[in-house]
Design an enzyme around this catalytic site. Sequence first.
Site, short mmCIF file in Angstrom:
data_model
loop_
_atom_site.label_atom_id
_atom_site.label_comp_id
_atom_site.label_asym_id
_atom_site.label_seq_id
_atom_site.Cartn_x
_atom_site.Cartn_y
_atom_site.Cartn_z
CG ASP A 287 63.02 51.20 -20.04
OD1 ASP A 287 63.44 50.41 -19.19
OD2 ASP A 287 61.85 51.19 -20.47
CG HIS B 240 63.60 56.48 -19.68
ND1 HIS B 240 62.42 56.71 -18.99
CD2 HIS B 240 63.27 55.79 -20.80
CE1 HIS B 240 61.42 56.16 -19.67
NE2 HIS B 240 61.89 55.59 -20.77
ZN ZN Z 1 62.24 53.03 -24.27
#
Ligand code: ZN
Length: 301
Positions: free
Chosen positions: A117, A260
């Site tokens: 992400d 992430h």
């Molecule tokens: Zn996010």
Amino acid sequence: MTDLSLFAWQRRISMSLFIAAGVSFMAGVSVPLIPLVNQRTVTTETGLEQQQQSEPNILEITPLIEQQQHAYQQLIAKLPLQTEKELTFSVPDQFQGKTVYKVGFSNKDKIIALTFDDGPWPKTTNEVLYILKKHNIKATFFVLGTNVKNYSGRLKQIVEHGHAIGNHSWSHPYTYQNPSAAALEIDRTEDLLYKTSGVKTSLFRPPGGFLNNGLAAYARKTNHAVVLWSSDSRDYYASEQKLLNNVLKQAQSGGIILLHDGGGDRSETVRALPKLITELKQRGYKFVTVPELLEIAADTK
Ligand SMILES: [Zn+2]
């Protein structure tokens, strides 16, 4: 018309939005939260100076925001498509308008999906791409519109490497978004994704995994699959070993792993990733993208 001039234009309009958003926030109206520091630096080129200095009335500001949102969308619509290839990441009917944490299926194979992400992002997105390529793995990247705007070249690299793309909103808001703000967060990102890389996606991941701030509702209404996760690395604060443990203890077939590649220092994620992949392979997992995961689940039910 060059990209640079377009983006200068975009910057000016987005700065105007930032100012209006900041002012509206002070007036107690829920719009995306943007640092107010932008106010001082751009007032002279935006024409909003008057609005700011004279204790703005929200009734005057609201049409202004809408006007500028409209202008922004028109601007994106005018961007030339920067790729000849069109690439659609669709989801099977049964997952449209639904929230997905993991899937169940009757296949004996162990499959799992890595998701990244908050990118595209300088350095770490490339490092993640390199590791995935080395291990011959495809993953899913939930990207932010603002980062696609700033790092469109990296988005194209993700796409060229054959990974799947999901929409993670434009500005990553946690606060409540009214229906038009929610639509803008998702549609504007989608428009820019298409313009920069030819990508259309029906995958949406709400920022922070929040399902009740208006974004997920709009995504479901527009037949996206709202994709969450079954295994949270907590790499937004966990160290390498801790994030490895977090993922591995929750790993399961049909699962979705949250990692992430952007939004901050992701060096721990990058360090942990090769070990994570090796360990999951040793446990017998095959890696698939989220669209593949959903297809397999739909086919085997
Ligand atoms: Zn996010």
